[in-house]
Design an enzyme around this catalytic site. Structure first.
Site, PDB file in Angstrom:
ATOM      1  N   ASP A  30       4.579   1.781  -0.256  1.00 35.50           N
ATOM      2  CA  ASP A  30       3.244   1.191  -0.093  1.00 35.50           C
ATOM      3  C   ASP A  30       2.194   2.282  -0.299  1.00 35.50           C
ATOM      4  OD1 ASP A  30       2.095  -1.554   1.524  1.00 35.50           O
ATOM      5  OD2 ASP A  30       0.775   0.169   1.374  1.00 35.50           O
ATOM      6  N   ILE A  31       1.108   1.925  -0.980  1.00 41.90           N
ATOM      7  CA  ILE A  31       0.077   2.907  -1.309  1.00 41.90           C
ATOM      8  C   ILE A  31      -0.704   3.367  -0.063  1.00 41.90           C
ATOM      9  CG2 ILE A  31      -1.876   1.341  -1.804  1.00 41.90           C
ATOM     10  CD1 ILE A  31      -2.297   2.945  -4.406  1.00 41.90           C
ATOM     11  N   VAL A  96      -2.163  -9.111  -1.369  1.00 44.00           N
ATOM     12  CA  VAL A  96      -1.701  -9.140  -2.763  1.00 44.00           C
ATOM     13  C   VAL A  96      -1.016 -10.493  -3.024  1.00 44.00           C
ATOM     14  CG1 VAL A  96      -0.184  -8.071  -4.456  1.00 44.00           C
ATOM     15  CG2 VAL A  96      -1.442  -6.639  -2.848  1.00 44.00           C
ATOM     16  N   HIS A 100       6.021 -10.417  -1.296  1.00 47.50           N
ATOM     17  CA  HIS A 100       6.603  -9.096  -1.042  1.00 47.50           C
ATOM     18  C   HIS A 100       7.021  -8.999   0.407  1.00 47.50           C
ATOM     19  CE1 HIS A 100       2.230  -8.920  -0.501  1.00 47.50           C
ATOM     20  NE2 HIS A 100       2.442  -8.028   0.460  1.00 47.50           N
ATOM     21  N   HIS A 102       7.612  -6.310   3.496  1.00 44.07           N
ATOM     22  CA  HIS A 102       7.321  -4.959   3.988  1.00 44.07           C
ATOM     23  C   HIS A 102       8.516  -4.469   4.810  1.00 44.07           C
ATOM     24  CE1 HIS A 102       2.771  -5.043   3.521  1.00 44.07           C
ATOM     25  NE2 HIS A 102       3.029  -6.341   3.474  1.00 44.07           N
TER      26      HIS A 102
HETATM   27  P1  5GP Z   1      -0.141  -7.809   2.175  1.00 44.14           P
HETATM   28  O1  5GP Z   1      -1.267  -7.744   3.170  1.00 44.14           O
HETATM   29  O2  5GP Z   1      -0.521  -8.555   0.920  1.00 44.14           O
HETATM   30  O3  5GP Z   1       1.126  -8.310   2.798  1.00 44.14           O
HETATM   31  O4  5GP Z   1       0.149  -6.307   1.796  1.00 44.14           O
HETATM   32  C1  5GP Z   1      -0.099  -5.769   0.532  1.00 44.14           C
HETATM   33  C2  5GP Z   1       0.332  -4.321   0.578  1.00 44.14           C
HETATM   34  O5  5GP Z   1       0.288  -3.809  -0.725  1.00 44.14           O
HETATM   35  C3  5GP Z   1      -0.593  -3.440   1.434  1.00 44.14           C
HETATM   36  O6  5GP Z   1       0.188  -2.803   2.442  1.00 44.14           O
HETATM   37  C4  5GP Z   1      -1.182  -2.453   0.431  1.00 44.14           C
HETATM   38  O7  5GP Z   1      -1.341  -1.155   0.971  1.00 44.14           O
HETATM   39  C5  5GP Z   1      -0.172  -2.484  -0.694  1.00 44.14           C
HETATM   40  N1  5GP Z   1      -0.724  -2.225  -2.018  1.00 44.14           N
HETATM   41  C6  5GP Z   1      -1.850  -2.769  -2.550  1.00 44.14           C
HETATM   42  N2  5GP Z   1      -2.047  -2.334  -3.804  1.00 44.14           N
HETATM   43  C7  5GP Z   1      -1.031  -1.462  -4.065  1.00 44.14           C
HETATM   44  C8  5GP Z   1      -0.708  -0.684  -5.223  1.00 44.14           C
HETATM   45  O8  5GP Z   1      -1.380  -0.676  -6.246  1.00 44.14           O
HETATM   46  N3  5GP Z   1       0.434   0.070  -5.142  1.00 44.14           N
HETATM   47  C9  5GP Z   1       1.197   0.083  -4.017  1.00 44.14           C
HETATM   48  N4  5GP Z   1       2.282   0.861  -4.055  1.00 44.14           N
HETATM   49  N5  5GP Z   1       0.916  -0.640  -2.928  1.00 44.14           N
HETATM   50  C10 5GP Z   1      -0.190  -1.414  -2.955  1.00 44.14           C
END
Ligand code: 5GP
Length: 114
Positions: A30-31, A96, A100, A102
């Protein structure tokens, strides 16, 4: 239509350090990590959210969880413990729009995380 960021990572348009890669899923860091280990397990096929999965996708979902378990072992957090999270939709704080999973570990997690 513009592809979401995880489709672009899965297709290699955006480079990333892969922890796991097979026909169905890709795993990468994760970034913005919320824990020492914060890995995303992402299906290569686009699903906007968990709501898009049907009965035929049971195998994919099970595979994602087993890949997470494998990565937890490989990253040394299987015994100390870890958390798997799928955020779905606005109230689930999904940011996103690509399904996915985590994998979080490496320290004791709080009740509120993610
Ligand atoms: P969500 O809230 O959608 O479950 O989590 C999305 C995750 O994607 C977040 O933890 C965010 O830090 C990660 N993320 C967003 N954009 C990128 C990216 O371009 N690269 C990576 N490696 N992680 C990302």
């Amino acid at each position: 239509m513009e592809q979401d960021i995880f489709c672009q990572i899965a297709e290699g348009v955006i480079p990333t350090t892969k922890f796991y890669d097979d026909t169905w899923v890709l795993a990468f860091a994760d970034i913005s990590p919320l824990a020492p280990i914060h890995i995303l397990i992402v299906p290569k096929k686009h699903f906007t959210s968990l709501n898009d999965l049907g009965g035929k996708d049971e195998g994919l979902l099970g595979h994602m969880i087993l890949v997470a378990q494998r990565l937890a072992k490989e990253h040394g957090v299987a015994l100390s413990g870890y958390r798997l999270i799928i955020n779905c939709g606005p109230h689930g704080r999904q940011v996103v729009p690509h399904l996915h999973l985590h994998l979080l570990g490496g320290r004791e997690l709080t009740a509120e995380m993610c």
